[in-house]
Design an enzyme around this catalytic site. Structure first.
Site, short mmCIF file in Angstrom:
data_model
loop_
_atom_site.label_atom_id
_atom_site.label_comp_id
_atom_site.label_asym_id
_atom_site.label_seq_id
_atom_site.Cartn_x
_atom_site.Cartn_y
_atom_site.Cartn_z
N TYR A 74 -27.83 12.78 22.95
CA TYR A 74 -28.08 12.49 21.53
C TYR A 74 -28.00 13.79 20.72
O TYR A 74 -27.34 13.86 19.68
CB TYR A 74 -29.45 11.83 21.38
CG TYR A 74 -29.82 11.40 19.99
CD1 TYR A 74 -29.30 10.22 19.44
CD2 TYR A 74 -30.70 12.14 19.20
CE1 TYR A 74 -29.65 9.80 18.16
CE2 TYR A 74 -31.07 11.74 17.93
CZ TYR A 74 -30.54 10.57 17.41
OH TYR A 74 -30.90 10.16 16.14
N LYS A 126 -25.45 14.81 17.75
CA LYS A 126 -25.94 15.12 16.40
C LYS A 126 -25.64 16.57 16.01
O LYS A 126 -25.38 16.85 14.84
CB LYS A 126 -27.44 14.82 16.31
CG LYS A 126 -27.78 13.32 16.41
CD LYS A 126 -27.21 12.53 15.24
CE LYS A 126 -27.63 11.08 15.23
NZ LYS A 126 -27.09 10.31 14.10
N1 LIG Z 1 -35.19 6.50 13.02
C1 LIG Z 1 -35.29 7.81 13.14
O1 LIG Z 1 -36.37 8.34 13.40
C2 LIG Z 1 -34.07 8.68 12.93
C3 LIG Z 1 -34.28 10.05 12.82
C4 LIG Z 1 -33.18 10.88 12.65
C5 LIG Z 1 -31.92 10.35 12.56
N2 LIG Z 1 -31.73 9.02 12.69
C6 LIG Z 1 -30.36 8.52 12.58
O2 LIG Z 1 -30.30 7.65 11.47
C7 LIG Z 1 -29.25 6.71 11.66
C8 LIG Z 1 -29.80 5.32 11.40
O3 LIG Z 1 -30.77 5.03 12.39
P1 LIG Z 1 -31.98 4.03 12.13
O4 LIG Z 1 -33.22 4.77 12.39
O5 LIG Z 1 -31.83 3.34 10.85
O6 LIG Z 1 -31.78 3.05 13.38
P2 LIG Z 1 -31.16 1.59 13.43
O7 LIG Z 1 -30.98 1.30 14.88
O8 LIG Z 1 -31.96 0.66 12.60
O9 LIG Z 1 -29.74 1.75 12.70
C9 LIG Z 1 -28.55 2.09 13.35
C10 LIG Z 1 -27.53 1.01 13.05
O10 LIG Z 1 -26.28 1.39 13.61
C11 LIG Z 1 -25.67 0.21 14.08
N3 LIG Z 1 -24.65 0.50 15.09
C12 LIG Z 1 -24.83 0.90 16.36
N4 LIG Z 1 -23.66 0.99 16.99
C13 LIG Z 1 -22.71 0.65 16.08
C14 LIG Z 1 -21.29 0.52 16.14
N5 LIG Z 1 -20.61 0.79 17.25
N6 LIG Z 1 -20.65 0.16 15.02
C15 LIG Z 1 -21.32 -0.13 13.89
N7 LIG Z 1 -22.65 -0.06 13.77
C16 LIG Z 1 -23.33 0.33 14.88
C17 LIG Z 1 -26.80 -0.61 14.66
O11 LIG Z 1 -26.46 -1.99 14.78
C18 LIG Z 1 -27.92 -0.35 13.68
O12 LIG Z 1 -28.01 -1.34 12.67
C19 LIG Z 1 -28.72 6.93 13.08
O13 LIG Z 1 -27.54 7.70 13.02
C20 LIG Z 1 -29.85 7.69 13.75
O14 LIG Z 1 -29.39 8.49 14.80
C21 LIG Z 1 -32.78 8.16 12.85
#
Ligand SMILES: NC(=O)c1ccc[n+]([C@@H]2O[C@H](COP(=O)([O-])OP(=O)(O)OC[C@H]3O[C@@H](n4cnc5c(N)ncnc54)[C@H](O)[C@@H]3O)[C@@H](O)[C@H]2O)c1
Length: 268
Positions: free
Chosen positions: A164, A168
């Site tokens: 991951y 990133k």
């Molecule tokens: N939640 C956290 O604490 C956090 C912190 C830092 C960064 N992020 C990043 O933020 C972004 C959003 O994450 P989130 O927390 O909303 O989680 P989340 O799982 O709710 O959202 C991620 C979305 O990406 C979609 N997805 C996955 N594979 C896919 C594909 N092949 N094609 C299209 N869509 C796809 C999923 O269906 C999901 O709806 C991600 O990139 C994650 O790495 C999250």
């Protein structure tokens, strides 16, 4: 243009990927952009909650449309960009938010299939999103804004998260290089790097990694408060606000950045 006016996105068309989860960052970004006056194409790999999100944006006076796309499939991303242009006339803002973060494990045990899957979604996907958004923006000749969602793991290593973190960190290199390629077209390319957000993915990571370290959640929160100067968890709206700034006229001279939104926890 006044500062207040410049923070809005009237007349702009945005695509937000990974917007299918109600508690996700993508939905929060799409709602924020809708409130700011952009027409928003919301997308995810499946329908999920996309129709409900379109309705919410419309109920708040915005314009939105949904389309499914798998960010690992180049034809899907090309079709997604074409859909935005057909539906709303252009593509001005691309937010590369789709990502997965639930494939974790010690590097010496990590399966190569999991590594490939993570890279396919988190890095190949972002590359394809940048590529196809940029082509459409260059053809339209109006510049544009590309924003990718990185993470605290874009800047620091994290226990059991080498794949991951590599994906990133990769977003940062991609952002910096694409910003150089696309600057002459008036297209800015930036990343936003949140720390843990209490939603489905964030809660799962927080609980799984605390358990792996042998911490109770009480211990986690004690350590958290010692580490995060602002003393609270980030919320999806904090990331959405950073995206709004980077998409707005106020950020017209900001490109190649990876902006931390972490309450001061991450500072480089
Ligand atoms: N939640 C956290 O604490 C956090 C912190 C830092 C960064 N992020 C990043 O933020 C972004 C959003 O994450 P989130 O927390 O909303 O989680 P989340 O799982 O709710 O959202 C991620 C979305 O990406 C979609 N997805 C996955 N594979 C896919 C594909 N092949 N094609 C299209 N869509 C796809 C999923 O269906 C999901 O709806 C991600 O990139 C994650 O790495 C999250």
């Amino acid at each position: 243009m006044t500062g207040a006016a410049a923070l809005g996105l009237p007349g702009s068309v945005a695509i937000v990927t990974g917007a299918g989860g109600t508690r996700g960052l993508g939905a929060a970004i799409a709602r924020r952009f809708g409130e700011a006056g952009a027409a928003v194409v919301v997308t995810d790999r499946g329908e999920a909650d996309l129709p409900a999100l379109v309705e919410t944006i419309a109920a708040n006076g915005g314009r939105a449309a949904a389309r499914t796309a798998d960010v690992t499939v180049e034809a899907d991303i090309g079709a997604l960009v074409a859909f935005a242009r057909e539906r709303f006339g252009s593509i001005d803002i691309m937010v590369n938010n789709a990502g997965i973060g639930d494939l974790i494990g010690p590097v010496e045990e990590f399966a190569v299939e999991d590594w490939d899957r993570l890279m396919a979604v988190n890095l190949r996907g972002v590359f394809l999103e940048i590529k196809h958004a940029a082509r459409a923006m260059i053809a339209a000749g109006k510049g544009g804004r590309i924003i990718s969602i990185g993470s605290q793991a874009s800047k620091s290593g994290i226990l059991m998260m080498s794949a991951y973190a590599a994906s990133k960190h990769g977003i940062v290199g991609l952002t910096r290089s694409a910003a150089i390629d696309l600057g002459k077209h008036g297209i800015t390319v930036n990343a936003v790097c949140p720390n843990h957000i209490p939603n489905d993915l964030g809660d799962w990571q927080r609980e799984t990694l605390s358990a792996a370290r042998g911490w109770t959640m009480e211990e986690y929160w004690t350590r958290f408060r010692g580490r995060v100067p602002l003393g609270r968890t980030g919320q999806a709206i904090d990331t959405a606000n950073a995206c709004l700034y980077l998409a707005s006229d106020l950020a017209s001279y900001v490109t190649g950045e990876a902006m931390n939104v972490s309450g001061g926890e991450e500072y480089h």
